[in-house]
Design an enzyme around this catalytic site. Structure first.
Site, short mmCIF file in Angstrom:
data_model
loop_
_atom_site.label_atom_id
_atom_site.label_comp_id
_atom_site.label_asym_id
_atom_site.label_seq_id
_atom_site.Cartn_x
_atom_site.Cartn_y
_atom_site.Cartn_z
N GLU A 150 0.83 -1.22 0.00
CA GLU A 150 0.00 0.00 0.00
C GLU A 150 0.86 1.26 0.00
O GLU A 150 0.36 2.35 0.30
CB GLU A 150 -0.96 0.01 1.20
CG GLU A 150 -1.87 -1.20 1.33
CD GLU A 150 -2.90 -1.35 0.21
OE1 GLU A 150 -2.91 -0.52 -0.72
OE2 GLU A 150 -3.66 -2.33 0.24
N HIS A 207 -2.87 1.88 8.43
CA HIS A 207 -3.94 1.09 7.83
C HIS A 207 -4.08 -0.22 8.59
O HIS A 207 -3.07 -0.84 8.95
CB HIS A 207 -3.62 0.81 6.36
CG HIS A 207 -4.48 -0.25 5.74
ND1 HIS A 207 -5.83 -0.10 5.57
CD2 HIS A 207 -4.18 -1.48 5.29
CE1 HIS A 207 -6.33 -1.19 5.01
NE2 HIS A 207 -5.35 -2.05 4.83
N GLU A 213 -17.97 10.87 22.68
CA GLU A 213 -16.72 11.55 22.30
C GLU A 213 -16.44 11.53 20.79
O GLU A 213 -15.52 12.21 20.34
CB GLU A 213 -15.54 10.90 23.03
CG GLU A 213 -15.77 10.85 24.52
CD GLU A 213 -14.67 11.51 25.31
OE1 GLU A 213 -13.51 11.15 25.08
OE2 GLU A 213 -14.98 12.38 26.15
N HIS A 249 -7.27 -3.60 9.80
CA HIS A 249 -8.53 -4.30 9.52
C HIS A 249 -9.32 -4.56 10.80
O HIS A 249 -9.54 -5.73 11.15
CB HIS A 249 -8.24 -5.65 8.83
CG HIS A 249 -7.36 -5.58 7.62
ND1 HIS A 249 -6.62 -6.66 7.16
CD2 HIS A 249 -7.11 -4.58 6.74
CE1 HIS A 249 -5.95 -6.32 6.07
NE2 HIS A 249 -6.22 -5.06 5.80
N HIS A 304 -12.88 -4.03 3.68
CA HIS A 304 -11.42 -4.17 3.80
C HIS A 304 -10.90 -3.62 5.14
O HIS A 304 -10.37 -4.37 5.94
CB HIS A 304 -10.72 -3.49 2.60
CG HIS A 304 -9.25 -3.68 2.58
ND1 HIS A 304 -8.52 -3.82 1.43
CD2 HIS A 304 -8.34 -3.73 3.58
CE1 HIS A 304 -7.25 -3.98 1.71
NE2 HIS A 304 -7.10 -3.92 3.02
O1 2HA Z 1 -0.61 -5.59 3.27
O2 2HA Z 1 -3.52 -4.76 4.63
O3 2HA Z 1 -4.21 -3.73 2.31
C1 2HA Z 1 -1.73 -5.97 3.88
C2 2HA Z 1 -2.85 -5.08 3.68
C3 2HA Z 1 -3.16 -4.60 2.33
ZN ZN Z 2 -5.44 -4.02 4.18
#
Ligand code: 2HA
Ligand code: ZN
Length: 271
Positions: free
Chosen positions: A116, A139, A169, A141, A210
């Site tokens: 990414e 980033h 909040e 998940h 995602h």
């Molecule tokens: O590399 O989360 O979006 C792992 C990820 C890609």
């Molecule tokens: Zn990811």
């Protein structure tokens, strides 16, 4: 030259990736972080003239020319970063023409920065325009925000207002709301460009089915933003099947903004 294993930025990356793993936000190789470093700080721990490898970029990263970033590696697991920082992340510097980057430390087993990276660099460029103190792109998940993108309308205003109502909040932490992208293929320039467009005036962008991108001036700020959004999503997913008896109203959200002297995103509150 100081020992880079003792650098505060390496320690912060180790602590943060471990924390994110512990929270279940980064299964397997999920998630990535990049952190713009103060040049004097970076050069206190590595020799700016020793370039280990140079790799190409296929978009124009010249607004970041000369900048150092510490970045997690592609295909690597957050759970392993603290135990072996040099194989699971590294320090890069964007080349003067913005078309490539040098690796100065890390990625020691031949690995490379996160898949990414285009999205991260484009987000750094966009956020720096909005806030010169911006430093971190994160980033991951998280379970509940991911689940919520399957069952909630993806309209940004509707999504934001639901999150704001899930915890007092929230509107204080992200008064600008959340950006939301529909499902897209990840790891390419197109999703990077779409995310960067939204991150201009949101510090957090959701990728449907995602995960989430959070940004901030510090690691704590980016982490705290994701944590707050995820907690709100957890409340939503917990009460989702139950009849709602009361919530936070728009006038109450406006009262919060008044009390905390913040400006909610224009047009979101009906007051
Ligand atoms: O590399 O989360 O979006 C792992 C990820 C890609
Ligand atoms: Zn990811």
């Amino acid at each position: 030259m100081n020992n880079i294993f003792e650098a505060p930025f390496v320690k912060e990356m180790c602590d943060t990736t471990a924390n994110m793993y512990r929270l279940g936000w980064d299964e397997r190789n999920g998630g990535n972080i990049s952190y713009l470093l103060d040049p004097a700080m970076a050069e206190a721990y590595l020799d700016p003239k020793t370039v280990l490898r140079t790799l190409p970029l296929d978009f124009d990263a010249s607004p970041l020319a000369g900048r150092y970033l510490i970045v997690t590696a592609t295909g690597k697991y957050f759970k392993n970063v603290a135990g072996c920082p040099q194989n699971n992340m590294g320090v890069i510097r964007i080349r003067p023409d913005g078309k490539a980057y040098d690796i100065l430390w890390g990625f020691a087993d031949g690995s490379r920065p996160t898949s990414e990276l285009p999205t991260h660099l484009m987000n750094h460029i966009a956020r720096l325009k909005a806030d010169p103190e911006h430093r971190v792109v994160m980033h991951c998940h998280p379970l509940n925000i991911l689940a919520m993108t399957y069952v909630h309308d993806l309209d940004e205003k509707a999504f934001t207002k639901t999150l704001w109502r899930m915890s007092t909040e929230c509107i204080v932490v992200f008064p600008e709301g959340v950006g939301v992208l529909p499902w897209m293929v990840c790891g390419n320039d197109a999703i990077g460009e779409a995310t960067a467009k939204k991150i201009k005036d949101h510090r957090v962008v959701l990728w449907a089915a995602h995960g989430i991108f959070g940004t901030g001036e510090t690691m704590d700020e980016a982490f705290g933003l994701i944590e707050t959004v995820e907690k709100a999503a957890q409340v939503f997913m917990t009460i989702g099947q139950m009849p709602i008896r009361q919530s936070i109203t728009d006038p109450q959200l406006a009262d919060l903004c008044h009390a905390f002297k913040i400006q909610p995103r224009a047009g979101y509150l009906n007051v």
